[in-house]
Design a protein around this motif. Structure first.
Motif: not given
Length: 354
Positions: A56-57, A84-85, A157-161, A317-319
């Motif tokens: 999701d993003a 929010a993510l 996994n990671f969170i990027a943005g 931000a995205c997962l």
């Protein structure tokens, strides 16, 4: 000198004509470069590597600089996107894996903005994070860096943005003033202090260094590069205006229809109303757009304030995770991330083609 300049212009024209010919054959310039670069390259969709998915993003509303976000800092916006993510996906913050954010114009107080935004979003300090920069594709670099970490087996996994904040870009004292300030910490005697004080009286010392959205190696802004490329590819002012009008019109319709569901509301301290949508979407008319003067190459340029993007404040931000873990956690992937590559091009004539 004139003959040398004429020869140089002919060479550049020939290069652009060759590029146009390639475009006419159905290959974009960057695809040509990628085709040469990718020979013999191992694809990320190799059977030996795990499938990687976008879960999701989200993004904050993108605002014109100097508006509702103006009293914030870049990490504030990135923090809101991260929060929010996490809320949308229901991911346990302790299971964030790794945090990677991109930014172009750094805030000196928060050099590792990914770390500050992660901590502010409630992600434990045991989750590592770092910041990357690669001009306009810094967020892309954040995502592909995370993909590399998954492929290495380091994380699942990671969170990027990324974020950009043009409302408060760093403005520095002149180099002369900075030098005087540093010397003042070592000045002990009255004579040394007076000598430094006399230097401060020079008007040139007080000239600030203003930031510029320009390529350091060429000192050319993207607006100038866009104007030159438009001329080389024979993209007329009318065509640019028509494309910009279409873009803003469709964005306005999507906004009104509630289709921009990746946009999350942001409550800004000191602002009465919650920021819930982009404020730079501005459908106009060809007549109004045609009345504007050139913004960069004056007076004959074709890039104007109406057919250019505005200076923006915002964050995203995205997962991303392995398909295996996404299934284990019950997520339905939005997309599979199969492959990527980066190419380098001439920063003078091909800056916006890479």
């Amino acid at each position: 000198m004139k003959s040398e300049m004429a020869a140089m212009m002919k060479l550049r024209t020939a290069n652009f004509r060759q590029l146009q010919h390639s475009l006419g054959n159905g290959l974009k310039a960057e695809q040509l470069a990628c085709a040469q670069f990718s020979r013999g390259k191992t694809t990320l969709s190799s059977p030996s590597r795990k499938n990687i998915v976008l879960v999701d993003a989200v993004r904050t509303p993108f605002l014109q600089s100097g508006t509702q976000y103006k009293n914030l800092m870049p990490h504030d916006l990135q923090r809101e996107a991260n929060k929010a993510l996490l809320k949308r996906t229901g991911l346990d913050p302790a299971d964030a894996g790794y945090i990677i954010n991109g930014i172009v114009i750094q805030e000196v107080k928060t050099s590792n903005i990914a770390r500050e935004a992660a901590l502010g979003a409630g992600i434990p300090d045991s989750v590592p994070s770092h910041t990357v920069t690669m001009a306009c594709i810094s967020s892309n670099q954040a995502i592909t860096t995370g993909i590399g970490y998954i492929n290495s087996g380091m994380i699942e996994n990671f969170i990027a943005g990324g974020t950009e904040f043009m409302s408060d870009v760093p403005i520095r004292h002149s180099r002369k003033m900075r030098s005087i300030m540093l010397q003042s910490t070592k000045a002990k005697t009255a004579g040394q202090k007076f000598a430094l004080f006399s230097k401060v009286l020079s008007p040139s010392v007080w000239n600030p260094e203003l930031p510029a959205v320009a390529e350091f190696s060429t000192n050319e802004t993207m607006g100038h590069s866009a104007d030159r490329l438009a001329a080389a590819f024979e993209v007329s002012r009318q065509e640019q205006d028509e494309y910009a009008l279409r873009s803003h019109t469709l964005a306005g319709k999507a906004q009104q229809a509630g289709l921009l569901d990746d946009v999350i509301p942001v409550k800004v301290p000191g602002v009465s109303e919650t920021v819930a949508q982009d404020n730079g979407i501005r459908p106009s008319s060809m007549e109004k757009m045609g009345s504007l003067k050139a913004a960069f190459v004056k007076p004959h340029g074709t890039v104007t304030a109406a057919n250019s993007s505005f200076l923006t404040d915002g964050a995203s931000a995205c997962l991303v995770m392995t398909e295996e873990k996404a299934k284990r956690l019950g997520y339905k992937p939005m997309a599979y991330l199969r492959d990527f590559t980066y190419v380098a091009m001439d920063p003078k004539d091909q800056l916006l083609l890479g």
